[in-house]
Design a protein around this motif. Structure first.
Motif, PDB file in Angstrom:
ATOM      1  N   THR A 187      -0.485  -8.976   0.097  1.00 48.83           N
ATOM      2  CA  THR A 187      -0.406  -9.771  -1.141  1.00 48.83           C
ATOM      3  C   THR A 187       0.137 -11.165  -0.864  1.00 48.83           C
ATOM      4  O   THR A 187      -0.407 -12.165  -1.329  1.00 48.83           O
ATOM      5  N   ASN A 221       5.266  -4.531 -15.477  1.00 50.46           N
ATOM      6  CA  ASN A 221       4.424  -4.456 -14.290  1.00 50.46           C
ATOM      7  C   ASN A 221       4.450  -3.100 -13.590  1.00 50.46           C
ATOM      8  O   ASN A 221       4.172  -3.022 -12.400  1.00 50.46           O
ATOM      9  N   THR A 265       0.635  -2.821  -9.042  1.00 50.07           N
ATOM     10  CA  THR A 265       1.668  -3.652  -8.461  1.00 50.07           C
ATOM     11  C   THR A 265       2.538  -2.817  -7.531  1.00 50.07           C
ATOM     12  O   THR A 265       2.512  -1.586  -7.559  1.00 50.07           O
TER      13      THR A 265
END
Length: 219
Positions: A11, A174, A180
């Motif tokens: 990421t 999230n 995530t």
């Protein structure tokens, strides 16, 4: 744990790769043509950071999101608007507000977002799951205390981590309806905790009780 670290690394690599490429390109250009005055300095790689002057505006925006979310929930209280329709429905409920940041960050409160997305029914199921995990954990501690066994550090660590993530979700959204690192970590920890609880307690709902031994089998 290794998978979570790799996921976070990929990421971050994808986030800063375009900036790194721009820095390398400009650096090579400045080396090949050092006397070119029109050449701009390569941009520095800096993580996105909110300025101090925007903090007050950010807090006001969070309050606006919460109020808008609760207003949307009051219009769709039973089944909600659906997780994928939250941004559009909230904008429809409060067209006078500027909610451009809702697409990326949601409502900045997981519990309000859960109410808006799936309504009272889905929120009630989530609360039941949370209550079941908490009661199972407390029951395990009492069982270990009764048998005079020490509490397992891994279970305590997992439970504290889950409480920390749930507290953090008062300000973010999230770990539900999102792929995530927080979501992956929370549900992985929850699964590990329930696995340890099932091994510690003698009886759990999914455990089959052994069949009684008959006299014929003894003979």
């Amino acid at each position: 744990l290794v998978c979570l670290v790799c996921f976070e690394g990929v990421t971050l690599f994808g986030r800063y790769l375009p900036q790194a490429g721009s820095v390398i390109k400009n650096s090579i250009s400045s080396i090949l043509s050092p006397n070119n005055p029109s050449e701009e300095e390569p941009p520095k790689i800096t993580p996105p950071n909110r300025e101090e002057s925007n903090k007050e505006a950010s807090n006001s925006f969070r309050i606006t999101l919460l109020v808008s979310g609760l207003k949307t929930f009051s219009m769709h209280p039973i089944f909600g608007v659906g997780p994928r329709n939250i941004a559009d429905k909230v904008r429809e409920a409060v067209p006078e507000e500027d909610l451009n940041g809702i697409d990326g960050g949601g409502l900045h409160n997981m519990y309000v977002q859960l109410l808006v997305g799936v309504g009272i029914g889905g929120f009630f199921l989530f609360v039941l799951l949370a209550v079941y995990v908490i009661l199972s954990f407390i029951r395990t501690l009492k069982y270990q205390k009764k048998k005079k066994e020490p509490w397992e550090p891994a279970m305590l660590y997992c439970f504290v981590m889950m409480l920390g993530i749930c507290s953090y979700q008062l300000f973010e959204a999230n770990f539900m309806f999102a792929n995530t690192l927080v979501s992956i970590g929370f549900w992985s920890i929850a699964g590990f905790l329930m696995n340890r609880i099932s091994q510690q307690l003698p009886s759990m709902p999914w455990k089959k009780s052994p069949k009684p031994i008959t006299q014929e089998e003894l003979n």
